[in-house]
Design a protein around this motif. Sequence first.
Motif, PDB file in Angstrom:
ATOM      1  N   THR A   1       0.779  -0.973  -0.109  1.00  0.00           N
ATOM      2  CA  THR A   1       0.072   0.093  -0.133  1.00  0.00           C
ATOM      3  C   THR A   1       0.883   1.200   0.117  1.00  0.00           C
ATOM      4  O   THR A   1       0.678   2.125  -0.688  1.00  0.00           O
ATOM      5  CB  THR A   1      -0.947  -0.240   1.335  1.00  0.00           C
ATOM      6  N   TYR A   2       1.877   1.159   0.878  1.00  0.00           N
ATOM      7  CA  TYR A   2       2.876   2.408   0.839  1.00  0.00           C
ATOM      8  C   TYR A   2       3.501   2.433  -0.474  1.00  0.00           C
ATOM      9  O   TYR A   2       3.384   3.596  -1.000  1.00  0.00           O
ATOM     10  CB  TYR A   2       3.915   2.109   2.211  1.00  0.00           C
ATOM     11  N   ALA A   3       3.966   1.340  -1.189  1.00  0.00           N
ATOM     12  CA  ALA A   3       4.641   1.318  -2.450  1.00  0.00           C
ATOM     13  C   ALA A   3       3.616   1.937  -3.552  1.00  0.00           C
ATOM     14  O   ALA A   3       4.371   2.763  -4.196  1.00  0.00           O
ATOM     15  CB  ALA A   3       4.861   0.194  -2.787  1.00  0.00           C
ATOM     16  N   PHE A   4       2.424   1.707  -3.400  1.00  0.00           N
ATOM     17  CA  PHE A   4       1.397   2.328  -4.336  1.00  0.00           C
ATOM     18  C   PHE A   4       1.155   3.868  -4.089  1.00  0.00           C
ATOM     19  O   PHE A   4       0.954   4.602  -4.806  1.00  0.00           O
ATOM     20  CB  PHE A   4       0.097   1.599  -4.394  1.00  0.00           C
ATOM     21  N   GLY A   5       1.265   3.935  -2.715  1.00  0.00           N
ATOM     22  CA  GLY A   5       1.020   5.476  -2.249  1.00  0.00           C
ATOM     23  C   GLY A   5       1.957   6.484  -2.469  1.00  0.00           C
ATOM     24  O   GLY A   5       1.854   7.642  -2.470  1.00  0.00           O
ATOM     25  N   ALA A   6       3.346   6.097  -2.554  1.00  0.00           N
ATOM     26  CA  ALA A   6       4.388   7.059  -2.224  1.00  0.00           C
ATOM     27  C   ALA A   6       5.263   6.413  -3.137  1.00  0.00           C
ATOM     28  O   ALA A   6       6.708   5.983  -2.676  1.00  0.00           O
ATOM     29  CB  ALA A   6       4.639   6.974  -0.944  1.00  0.00           C
ATOM     30  N   SER A   7       5.384   6.190  -4.454  1.00  0.00           N
ATOM     31  CA  SER A   7       6.741   5.974  -5.176  1.00  0.00           C
ATOM     32  C   SER A   7       6.527   6.492  -6.819  1.00  0.00           C
ATOM     33  O   SER A   7       5.563   6.848  -7.121  1.00  0.00           O
ATOM     34  CB  SER A   7       6.816   4.545  -5.381  1.00  0.00           C
ATOM     35  N   PRO A   8       7.632   6.578  -7.381  1.00  0.00           N
ATOM     36  CA  PRO A   8       7.706   7.312  -8.526  1.00  0.00           C
ATOM     37  C   PRO A   8       6.890   6.049  -9.611  1.00  0.00           C
ATOM     38  O   PRO A   8       6.415   6.413 -10.733  1.00  0.00           O
ATOM     39  CB  PRO A   8       9.219   7.211  -8.971  1.00  0.00           C
ATOM     40  N   PHE A   9       6.823   4.844  -9.084  1.00  0.00           N
ATOM     41  CA  PHE A   9       6.290   3.707  -9.835  1.00  0.00           C
ATOM     42  C   PHE A   9       4.633   4.046 -10.122  1.00  0.00           C
ATOM     43  O   PHE A   9       4.262   3.973 -11.036  1.00  0.00           O
ATOM     44  CB  PHE A   9       6.277   2.716  -9.269  1.00  0.00           C
ATOM     45  N   SER A  10       3.921   4.475  -8.931  1.00  0.00           N
ATOM     46  CA  SER A  10       2.689   4.703  -9.276  1.00  0.00           C
ATOM     47  C   SER A  10       2.518   6.257  -9.592  1.00  0.00           C
ATOM     48  O   SER A  10       1.466   6.649  -9.976  1.00  0.00           O
ATOM     49  CB  SER A  10       1.992   4.552  -7.963  1.00  0.00           C
ATOM     50  N   GLY A  11       3.288   7.117  -9.325  1.00  0.00           N
ATOM     51  CA  GLY A  11       3.537   8.543  -9.517  1.00  0.00           C
ATOM     52  C   GLY A  11       2.678   9.130  -8.448  1.00  0.00           C
ATOM     53  O   GLY A  11       2.405  10.508  -8.528  1.00  0.00           O
ATOM     54  N   LEU A  12       2.267   8.666  -7.647  1.00  0.00           N
ATOM     55  CA  LEU A  12       1.716   9.207  -6.519  1.00  0.00           C
ATOM     56  C   LEU A  12       2.683   9.571  -5.224  1.00  0.00           C
ATOM     57  O   LEU A  12       3.692   8.888  -5.094  1.00  0.00           O
ATOM     58  CB  LEU A  12       0.408   8.314  -5.602  1.00  0.00           C
ATOM     59  N   HIS A  13       2.461  10.754  -4.561  1.00  0.00           N
ATOM     60  CA  HIS A  13       3.263  10.846  -3.381  1.00  0.00           C
ATOM     61  C   HIS A  13       2.754  11.193  -2.248  1.00  0.00           C
ATOM     62  O   HIS A  13       2.379  12.559  -1.892  1.00  0.00           O
ATOM     63  CB  HIS A  13       4.210  11.936  -3.736  1.00  0.00           C
ATOM     64  N   ILE A  14       1.699  10.457  -1.544  1.00  0.00           N
ATOM     65  CA  ILE A  14       1.144  10.829  -0.159  1.00  0.00           C
ATOM     66  C   ILE A  14       1.962  10.789   0.822  1.00  0.00           C
ATOM     67  O   ILE A  14       2.970   9.720   0.813  1.00  0.00           O
ATOM     68  CB  ILE A  14      -0.171   9.672  -0.052  1.00  0.00           C
ATOM     69  N   PRO A  15       1.951  11.681   1.763  1.00  0.00           N
ATOM     70  CA  PRO A  15       2.921  11.727   2.845  1.00  0.00           C
ATOM     71  C   PRO A  15       2.702  10.453   3.560  1.00  0.00           C
ATOM     72  O   PRO A  15       1.710   9.649   3.639  1.00  0.00           O
ATOM     73  CB  PRO A  15       2.493  13.128   3.278  1.00  0.00           C
ATOM     74  N   PHE A  16       3.841  10.066   4.314  1.00  0.00           N
ATOM     75  CA  PHE A  16       3.963   9.011   5.216  1.00  0.00           C
ATOM     76  C   PHE A  16       2.824   8.972   6.029  1.00  0.00           C
ATOM     77  O   PHE A  16       2.378   7.897   6.413  1.00  0.00           O
ATOM     78  CB  PHE A  16       5.335   8.994   5.743  1.00  0.00           C
ATOM     79  N   TRP A  17       2.590   9.942   6.886  1.00  0.00           N
ATOM     80  CA  TRP A  17       1.933   9.919   8.105  1.00  0.00           C
ATOM     81  C   TRP A  17       0.453   9.475   7.808  1.00  0.00           C
ATOM     82  O   TRP A  17       0.089   8.625   8.440  1.00  0.00           O
ATOM     83  CB  TRP A  17       1.968  11.207   8.740  1.00  0.00           C
ATOM     84  N   PRO A  18      -0.134   9.740   6.728  1.00  0.00           N
ATOM     85  CA  PRO A  18      -1.570   9.605   6.435  1.00  0.00           C
ATOM     86  C   PRO A  18      -1.476   8.033   5.988  1.00  0.00           C
ATOM     87  O   PRO A  18      -2.618   7.286   6.191  1.00  0.00           O
ATOM     88  CB  PRO A  18      -2.240  10.437   5.375  1.00  0.00           C
ATOM     89  N   MET A  19      -0.353   7.672   5.073  1.00  0.00           N
ATOM     90  CA  MET A  19      -0.004   6.486   4.677  1.00  0.00           C
ATOM     91  C   MET A  19      -0.096   5.437   5.809  1.00  0.00           C
ATOM     92  O   MET A  19      -0.679   4.389   5.568  1.00  0.00           O
ATOM     93  CB  MET A  19       1.179   6.297   3.614  1.00  0.00           C
TER      94      MET A  19
ATOM     95  N   SER B   1      12.694   2.788  -4.936  1.00  0.00           N
ATOM     96  CA  SER B   1      12.818   4.244  -4.863  1.00  0.00           C
ATOM     97  C   SER B   1      11.562   4.783  -4.206  1.00  0.00           C
ATOM     98  O   SER B   1      10.965   5.643  -4.488  1.00  0.00           O
ATOM     99  CB  SER B   1      13.061   4.803  -6.162  1.00  0.00           C
ATOM    100  N   LEU B   2      11.080   3.999  -3.339  1.00  0.00           N
ATOM    101  CA  LEU B   2       9.946   4.800  -2.569  1.00  0.00           C
ATOM    102  C   LEU B   2      10.304   5.868  -1.925  1.00  0.00           C
ATOM    103  O   LEU B   2      11.557   5.993  -1.350  1.00  0.00           O
ATOM    104  CB  LEU B   2       9.433   3.660  -1.429  1.00  0.00           C
ATOM    105  N   TYR B   3       9.369   6.975  -1.526  1.00  0.00           N
ATOM    106  CA  TYR B   3       9.725   8.163  -0.832  1.00  0.00           C
ATOM    107  C   TYR B   3       9.842   7.922   0.353  1.00  0.00           C
ATOM    108  O   TYR B   3       8.885   7.447   1.108  1.00  0.00           O
ATOM    109  CB  TYR B   3       8.628   9.097  -1.382  1.00  0.00           C
TER     110      TYR B   3
END
Lengths: 392, 308, 424
Positions: free
Chosen positions: A107-125, A182-184
Amino acid sequence: MTIQDDAERRDLSSGDRMPGGLAPVRGFFEAHRSISVIVGMALVGLALPLVVMLPPFSTFQAGAAWMNNFTLAGVYILLALGLNIVVGLAGLLDLGYAAFFAIGSYTYAFGASPFSGLHIPFWPMLLIGALMAAIFGVLLGAPTLRLRGDYLAIVTLGFGEIVPIVFKNSDTYTRGTNGISSLYPPDLLGYRFSTIEILPFYIVMLLLVTLAMILIYRLQESRLGRSWMAIREDELAAASNGINTVTTKLLAFALGASTAGLAGVFSSAKLTFTGPDQFLFTVSFTVLAMVVLGGMGNIWGVALGAFILYMIQSVLLKGLNQFFDAVPVPILSDIDFVQYQFLLYGLALVSMMLLRPEGLFPSKRRRRELHTAAPGDDAAATPAQEAGGALQ
Amino acid sequence: MELSVLVQQFFNALTLGSIYALIALGYTMVYGIIELINFAHGDVFMVGAFTAFWLLTVPLALHGSVDNPVLLAGILLLIFTVVMVFMGIVGVVIERFAYRPLRNAPRLAPLLTAIGVSFILQNIIQVVFGSSPRRTPQIFGNDARFDLLGASISFRGVFIFLLALGLIFALQAFVGRTRLGRAMRSTAQDREAAQLMGVNINRTIAITFFIGSALAGAGGVVYGLHFGQIGFTIGFSAGLKAFTAAVLGGIGNTTGAALGGFFIGFVEVYSGQFGLFRWSEALVFAVLILVLVFRPSGLLGQPLTERA
Amino acid sequence: MQRHVRFAAPLAAVALILAACSGTGNGNNASGGSAGSGKKVTIGVDLPLSGGEAPNGEPTVKGVQLAVKEANANGGVGGYQIELSIKDDAVNGVHNPDQGATNVTELVSNENVIAMVGPYNSNVGAAEIPITAPAGLLQCSPANTAISLTKPDAEGKLLRGDNKVSYVRVAASDDFQGPALAVYLHDILKKNTVFVVDDTETYGKGLADEFVKKFEELGGTVTGRQGVPNSDGSADYTSVLTAAKGDNPEAVMYGGVTTTGGGKLRNQMADVGMGDLPYIGGDGIVDGSAQTDGSYLNLAGENAANSFGSVAAIHDIPDPEGFANKYKTEYNEDPGAYSAPAYACTQIILKALEASASGATDMKDLRAKVRAYVADGGNSFDTVLGPVSFDENGDTSQKIISMYKADTSAGDWVFDQQIDLSQK
């Protein structure tokens, strides 16, 4: 946060002793769980970095490596605390717990990585990951929780096998066997965490573990917690006393899963990578061993069990060579211990179970159950017996 | 799909299923009698495969096929007897030292012990035989085959299937007809009542372990004969699938376990046929979950009765 | 062959192990007996060494140990004696990126560590590079082939971020070896149809992907492809092969290594009547002679006839037999698939140490200089794999792939020809 001082609650909580401590102090901490957890974790959190600066720890590996170990041990403590809700409190055997860890991690990888293009901050993640895991927990639990005992274990085992296979084979959506890299890393008020600065991760992990322990203590002492234990001890009696067993078990499953989801988010954010090989059966089994070894149902015991077992696996077994090279002992110094890790680990498991099957720090309540129950009669009737029995 | 391919795959599935069935029998017996998911059982199977490998390569010093049918039969008889007896003893020893002391302990304790035993067995084999895979002598010549409806059937596969069938029926007869079998069934149903009726519980459980482990040993020999290659890691997933087979068939039910074994063989083989092999394991477990959700007692188990 | 002890009961085992190993111990102190004299530096090693991963890591670490032992016996390098700090990244017998990250954190923070060899698995590498790159610790991987470790991914991200190259590898990445196999099968063996099996792991799948891409580009047809996960060696290929047989492929390509089924697949091809077809794979199956237990040629035996394998190095190296012989003398067993690459990695680090030792002010500076020297594309290293230098991504600039053919009567691989990809 005040905890009412009613007699029954005191009786329940007195089962979970603080390791050590004087009687009056213990009395205070038993009455004020949250404070005791905060104080305890603060002390541990401060002590660990200091202890490893001293020999013999400092000569063994660098402080940064120790801190990395402690942080990863925290991931396993979270996992063990979550599984403890399912296995220790509610008495449901889950052999595929790593699946929820995987779901949180991806879920984190989908929410915060260049792969998915999303960058949702860690805390809500953290919350989203926990929620996703809980959803899958409910999806798996809803049809299967009416199964008793070991059948549930087998279903969860199957689920635990399926999840990594799905992540591995769905190349387009997960980059398959290569994993997502390369997850954020987390950000906080402009400060960006980095893979080489362990301390911020360590502090976050301390906070997460403290929070999880407080919540689980409060859950355990709530009406829900008492329902779990009632189900664990006698499901039929619990049901006839008006407990909705399905919902109660489902909540245990969902809360347990969400803790694993939380651990998954943290672990992949720290590693900046997630891949399908990290969530195999050995993880589920290791966490289960941590829960049983620490003493099912006892929160501090489980946390300590997780810490000890993680350290055995990742530091002690790996460090035996180094240790015996530094401290010459005839014969022992010539062994390549790396080759015998499995043997030593297996022997450790077998002997610990033979010597102390109730775990190192069993909860008083749990121990009482085990000792008043007729020999061989465990919480739930066995499926084989229910199925009308046995070898045909 | 052409008929010849269908027949060929059917036969492939029977051969593979035979191996799973042999392992599943031991799982179901042990679970039936002491309700333990014996995670070490898959590694007992693996040790059996290595014991056969050792017998074939060291004392018998065989490296290729044995073409004389009488000699081949003699070698097979010897190998199966020795391995099954030896693995039976190993099983009894494991039960005596690792499980019996925990019979009245919390339910999870023997489960973890079983996993510990599994690690120990793996590491011992790894140290003794090395960690790379080993080639087992192919004592059945590869040319020993006949045609059936366009498919090429090997005598080796036929032998494996018939052997598994024979052992399954022998076990049925033993459990169903003999005095010891009756003791096993009664112990499984109600241990204390059986004890009151004069059944020696410890001995009965030990015999269950002996038979279950001997069958796993036979599975190990068959595995080596069939695949020609073994390694110290083969036990875990084979054991997991065999356990799934036991549950599918209705745990405690030996016929069910055997059928479950063949069923898993079919799922694997036909997922290979349809280009889905990498999903086969997920398919096996998905079927397992579905069966348990819709028919929790397994395919052949009796319906679950509400506890009173 | 390892020296073995035999025993029956676990408890007796412990005692016997203690006795048996006193002669063969290969702990961390591979550097040997020259302790006490002069300055020391440490080379880190991170490989999976325990449980099911032992066949991968053990022969690889021995390659490093051999190189270091020789260097120390020759009086050290640049005035330094070399020590090793060996880390195991397997947990419960499975390689583990978390453990890899912990291990490199330890190596990075040990200032005596000037460079490291490893890791073995690409996903461990993906977790390690973000730690070693900012620290400027040189990593030389003997085995990683995943393209994404060094080159930008589809989103243009590099694992090393904005840092300079600190990760190099002597194994050719999948975008070299896979196409070389395709060229060989299509243009030289003149086969137009092929069935492809991969082991679903990073190396095997990547190799097969690149093979398929090039083979189809050359005009060939892939009649089918299946992934067969087989990390524990228990998979049965008969169903997959029976299904493939109907399409009458002219050859079978295998993406994977021997431990994940290379030999078993070949044997089962014979079982289903495909034993006469050519069989082609990467360096994962070119892993020693038939005398080595568990090598492809050993497991496939007679069935290995008509097998072809690639090695990502030029064949024309000064002393092809030399390394195998040295290794055999030292360890009494044949080298594993990655023993020589690990030896080469160590040679590269030692050469850089020799060049940097005199100019370095302190250990930190020495580490930085070693990294800079290795990453400099202008420097060439004479290794057991032939001359090696690294391009701007840290990939080996060696673009020649050697093809070998199995010789079952000699029980070994025989050199056939080289494929030069720099012209393609």
